[in-house]
Design a protein around this motif. Structure first.
Motif, PDB file in Angstrom:
ATOM      1  N   ILE A 126       0.850  -1.181   0.000  1.00  0.00           N
ATOM      2  CA  ILE A 126       0.000   0.000   0.000  1.00  0.00           C
ATOM      3  C   ILE A 126       0.891   1.240   0.000  1.00  0.00           C
ATOM      4  O   ILE A 126       1.942   1.265   0.645  1.00  0.00           O
ATOM      5  N   SER A 127       0.479   2.261  -0.734  1.00  0.00           N
ATOM      6  CA  SER A 127       1.218   3.522  -0.764  1.00  0.00           C
ATOM      7  C   SER A 127       0.222   4.654  -0.982  1.00  0.00           C
ATOM      8  O   SER A 127      -0.937   4.412  -1.315  1.00  0.00           O
ATOM      9  N   ARG A 128       0.685   5.865  -0.781  1.00  0.00           N
ATOM     10  CA  ARG A 128      -0.205   7.003  -0.961  1.00  0.00           C
ATOM     11  C   ARG A 128       0.573   8.187  -1.499  1.00  0.00           C
ATOM     12  O   ARG A 128       1.789   8.307  -1.284  1.00  0.00           O
ATOM     13  N   ASP A 129      -0.150   9.076  -2.169  1.00  0.00           N
ATOM     14  CA  ASP A 129       0.409  10.322  -2.669  1.00  0.00           C
ATOM     15  C   ASP A 129      -0.495  11.437  -2.150  1.00  0.00           C
ATOM     16  O   ASP A 129      -1.580  11.664  -2.702  1.00  0.00           O
ATOM     17  N   ASN A 130      -0.078  12.095  -1.092  1.00  0.00           N
ATOM     18  CA  ASN A 130      -0.932  13.111  -0.479  1.00  0.00           C
ATOM     19  C   ASN A 130      -1.091  14.345  -1.364  1.00  0.00           C
ATOM     20  O   ASN A 130      -2.071  15.076  -1.235  1.00  0.00           O
ATOM     21  N   ALA A 131      -0.165  14.572  -2.257  1.00  0.00           N
ATOM     22  CA  ALA A 131      -0.290  15.705  -3.176  1.00  0.00           C
ATOM     23  C   ALA A 131      -1.391  15.457  -4.205  1.00  0.00           C
ATOM     24  O   ALA A 131      -1.984  16.411  -4.718  1.00  0.00           O
ATOM     25  N   LYS A 132      -1.627  14.186  -4.507  1.00  0.00           N
ATOM     26  CA  LYS A 132      -2.640  13.827  -5.510  1.00  0.00           C
ATOM     27  C   LYS A 132      -3.927  13.299  -4.886  1.00  0.00           C
ATOM     28  O   LYS A 132      -4.867  12.959  -5.601  1.00  0.00           O
ATOM     29  N   ASN A 133      -3.957  13.204  -3.561  1.00  0.00           N
ATOM     30  CA  ASN A 133      -5.126  12.645  -2.861  1.00  0.00           C
ATOM     31  C   ASN A 133      -5.459  11.237  -3.368  1.00  0.00           C
ATOM     32  O   ASN A 133      -6.622  10.919  -3.646  1.00  0.00           O
ATOM     33  N   GLN A 134      -4.440  10.422  -3.494  1.00  0.00           N
ATOM     34  CA  GLN A 134      -4.653   9.068  -3.979  1.00  0.00           C
ATOM     35  C   GLN A 134      -3.918   8.047  -3.105  1.00  0.00           C
ATOM     36  O   GLN A 134      -2.850   8.329  -2.557  1.00  0.00           O
ATOM     37  N   VAL A 135      -4.515   6.891  -3.004  1.00  0.00           N
ATOM     38  CA  VAL A 135      -3.899   5.753  -2.334  1.00  0.00           C
ATOM     39  C   VAL A 135      -3.900   4.589  -3.309  1.00  0.00           C
ATOM     40  O   VAL A 135      -4.816   4.446  -4.122  1.00  0.00           O
ATOM     41  N   TYR A 136      -2.845   3.787  -3.235  1.00  0.00           N
ATOM     42  CA  TYR A 136      -2.636   2.707  -4.193  1.00  0.00           C
ATOM     43  C   TYR A 136      -2.461   1.373  -3.480  1.00  0.00           C
ATOM     44  O   TYR A 136      -2.067   1.310  -2.310  1.00  0.00           O
ATOM     45  N   LEU A 137      -2.748   0.315  -4.217  1.00  0.00           N
ATOM     46  CA  LEU A 137      -2.475  -1.034  -3.716  1.00  0.00           C
ATOM     47  C   LEU A 137      -1.829  -1.815  -4.846  1.00  0.00           C
ATOM     48  O   LEU A 137      -2.491  -2.144  -5.834  1.00  0.00           O
ATOM     49  N   GLN A 138      -0.543  -2.053  -4.717  1.00  0.00           N
ATOM     50  CA  GLN A 138       0.169  -2.887  -5.675  1.00  0.00           C
ATOM     51  C   GLN A 138       0.026  -4.329  -5.238  1.00  0.00           C
ATOM     52  O   GLN A 138       0.419  -4.689  -4.127  1.00  0.00           O
ATOM     53  N   MET A 139      -0.535  -5.143  -6.109  1.00  0.00           N
ATOM     54  CA  MET A 139      -0.808  -6.539  -5.780  1.00  0.00           C
ATOM     55  C   MET A 139       0.000  -7.432  -6.718  1.00  0.00           C
ATOM     56  O   MET A 139      -0.214  -7.405  -7.936  1.00  0.00           O
TER      57      MET A 139
END
Length: 127
Positions: A70-83
């Motif tokens: 799991i990761s996030r980019d607070n500048a883009k208001n997005q959270v990711y899940l690399q599976m």
């Protein structure tokens, strides 16, 4: 108005990879823990991974440790899940939500999150 929009799901063969994304709006993204959840047909919703507001702390469901990130980019208001190394048992609808760290990590009910559930993104792992 809070919006959580998940994307990136699809059909993938066992051993394959997908990267999910969640676009958030309507709240101060950088203040909150973000979580990825999943729900398979006939099963309860479960927390897959969570990341703290600044990204410095993460937690994972035991069955996905070492495979999901799991990761996030607070500048883009997005959270990711690399599976990675996906398995058939990872098949489910995946959702994101937000809340306080302690609450997010203590359960997967509506009471543990602050947002409404979005439409989710379907992940199907099948040969």
């Amino acid at each position: 108005q809070v919006q959580l929009v998940e994307s990136g799901g699809g059909l993938v063969q066992p051993g394959g990879s997908l990267r999910l994304a969640c676009a958030a709006s309507g709240f101060t993204f950088g203040y909150y823990t973000m979580g990825w959840y999943r729900q398979a047909p006939g099963k309860e919703r479960e927390l897959v991974a969570a990341i703290s507001s600044g990204g410095g702390s993460t937690t994972y469901l035991d069955s996905v440790k070492g495979r999901f990130t799991i990761s996030r980019d607070n500048a883009k208001n997005q959270v990711y899940l690399q599976m990675n190394s996906l398995k058939p048992e990872d098949t489910a609808m995946y959702y994101c939500n937000y809340g306080q760290w302690a609450s997010i990590n203590s359960g997967s009910s509506d009471a543990n999150v602050l947002g409404s559930w979005g439409q989710g993104t379907q992940v199907t792992v099948s040969a």
